[in-house]
Write a protein that holds these residues in place. Structure first.
Motif, PDB file in Angstrom:
ATOM      1  N   GLN A   2       0.832  -1.200   0.000  1.00  0.00           N
ATOM      2  CA  GLN A   2       0.000   0.000   0.000  1.00  0.00           C
ATOM      3  C   GLN A   2       0.868   1.252   0.000  1.00  0.00           C
ATOM      4  OE1 GLN A   2      -2.999  -0.084   2.950  1.00  0.00           O
ATOM      5  NE2 GLN A   2      -3.952   1.789   2.283  1.00  0.00           N
ATOM      6  N   SER A   3       0.366   2.282  -0.648  1.00  0.00           N
ATOM      7  CA  SER A   3       1.113   3.537  -0.695  1.00  0.00           C
ATOM      8  C   SER A   3       0.805   4.380   0.537  1.00  0.00           C
ATOM      9  CB  SER A   3       0.768   4.320  -1.958  1.00  0.00           C
ATOM     10  OG  SER A   3      -0.591   4.663  -1.981  1.00  0.00           O
ATOM     11  N   LYS A   4       1.742   5.242   0.856  1.00  0.00           N
ATOM     12  CA  LYS A   4       1.587   6.198   1.953  1.00  0.00           C
ATOM     13  C   LYS A   4       1.545   7.583   1.313  1.00  0.00           C
ATOM     14  CE  LYS A   4       4.093   8.161   5.800  1.00  0.00           C
ATOM     15  NZ  LYS A   4       5.407   8.292   6.424  1.00  0.00           N
ATOM     16  N   GLU A  53       4.078   7.442  -1.628  1.00  0.00           N
ATOM     17  CA  GLU A  53       5.311   6.669  -1.515  1.00  0.00           C
ATOM     18  C   GLU A  53       5.000   5.186  -1.369  1.00  0.00           C
ATOM     19  OE1 GLU A  53       7.518   7.879   1.894  1.00  0.00           O
ATOM     20  OE2 GLU A  53       8.156   9.769   0.998  1.00  0.00           O
ATOM     21  N   ILE A  54       5.871   4.392  -1.918  1.00  0.00           N
ATOM     22  CA  ILE A  54       5.879   2.955  -1.658  1.00  0.00           C
ATOM     23  C   ILE A  54       7.292   2.618  -1.219  1.00  0.00           C
ATOM     24  CG2 ILE A  54       5.763   0.658  -2.689  1.00  0.00           C
ATOM     25  CD1 ILE A  54       3.473   1.581  -4.378  1.00  0.00           C
ATOM     26  N   ILE A  91      -3.011   3.650  -6.588  1.00  0.00           N
ATOM     27  CA  ILE A  91      -2.336   4.848  -6.086  1.00  0.00           C
ATOM     28  C   ILE A  91      -3.033   6.109  -6.585  1.00  0.00           C
ATOM     29  CG2 ILE A  91      -0.158   6.128  -6.065  1.00  0.00           C
ATOM     30  CD1 ILE A  91       1.201   3.315  -6.501  1.00  0.00           C
ATOM     31  N   GLY A  92      -3.369   6.147  -7.869  1.00  0.00           N
ATOM     32  CA  GLY A  92      -4.071   7.306  -8.423  1.00  0.00           C
ATOM     33  C   GLY A  92      -5.414   7.517  -7.750  1.00  0.00           C
ATOM     34  N   LYS A  93      -6.141   6.439  -7.499  1.00  0.00           N
ATOM     35  CA  LYS A  93      -7.434   6.532  -6.813  1.00  0.00           C
ATOM     36  C   LYS A  93      -7.276   7.098  -5.418  1.00  0.00           C
ATOM     37  CE  LYS A  93      -9.500   2.666  -9.273  1.00  0.00           C
ATOM     38  NZ  LYS A  93      -9.968   1.283  -9.184  1.00  0.00           N
ATOM     39  N   ALA A  94      -6.254   6.640  -4.704  1.00  0.00           N
ATOM     40  CA  ALA A  94      -6.026   7.120  -3.336  1.00  0.00           C
ATOM     41  C   ALA A  94      -5.652   8.605  -3.331  1.00  0.00           C
ATOM     42  CB  ALA A  94      -4.942   6.294  -2.664  1.00  0.00           C
TER      43      ALA A  94
END
Length: 150
Positions: A2-4, A53-54, A91-94
């Motif tokens: 998951q991205s931060k 970030e990942i 990531i784009g959605k988040a």
């Protein structure tokens, strides 16, 4: 993985420029240019940028902005780019959700974005969120080294 997501910092310029250069190799940019553009913003126009970030690596960014040429306090432009190697992971959605949540306090009248026709995935991303095409522009290039002056 998951991205931060966090607010953009001065330390993120190189990563953001690298992402743009990976997405738009015909238009390479520099950190100096990006800093200049940010410093030259009209102070009346709201602007905020986030990065995703990942494993400590910035792999995407998004922002909202207002264009001073057609300024309205409740009209915004959205922009985001996910590094090509990290697409399809949400990531784009988040990032989009983060931007939309932050804009709620301004009670926006309109949201605009843009994409190139050569980026169908980005266009689909926008249309899936209710964006509709209202303007189309074209680019013309003259390769001077290939031009016959006779």
């Amino acid at each position: 993985m998951q991205s931060k997501i966090h607010d953009f910092t001065q330390d993120d310029y190189q990563a953001v420029v690298d992402i743009d250069n990976a997405e738009y190799p015909d238009y390479p940019g520099t950190v100096e240019e990006a800093r200049f553009q940010d410093q030259a913003r009209d102070p009346k126009c709201r602007f905020r940028r986030w990065v995703a970030e990942i494993e400590g690596r910035v792999v995407a960014y998004a922002n909202y902005d207002q264009w001073s040429g057609q300024y309205h306090p409740r009209k915004f432009t959205l922009y985001s780019v996910v590094h090509p190697s990290y697409r399809g992971r949400g990531i784009g959605k988040a990032l989009y959700a983060e931007v939309i949540e932050a804009l709620k306090e301004f009670d926006p009248l309109s949201l605009r974005s843009n994409s190139q026709e050569s980026r169908p995935r980005a266009i689909r991303f926008l249309t899936d969120r209710g964006f509709k095409e209202d303007t189309r522009t074209w680019e013309s290039r003259l390769h001077i080294d290939e031009f016959d002056l006779s």
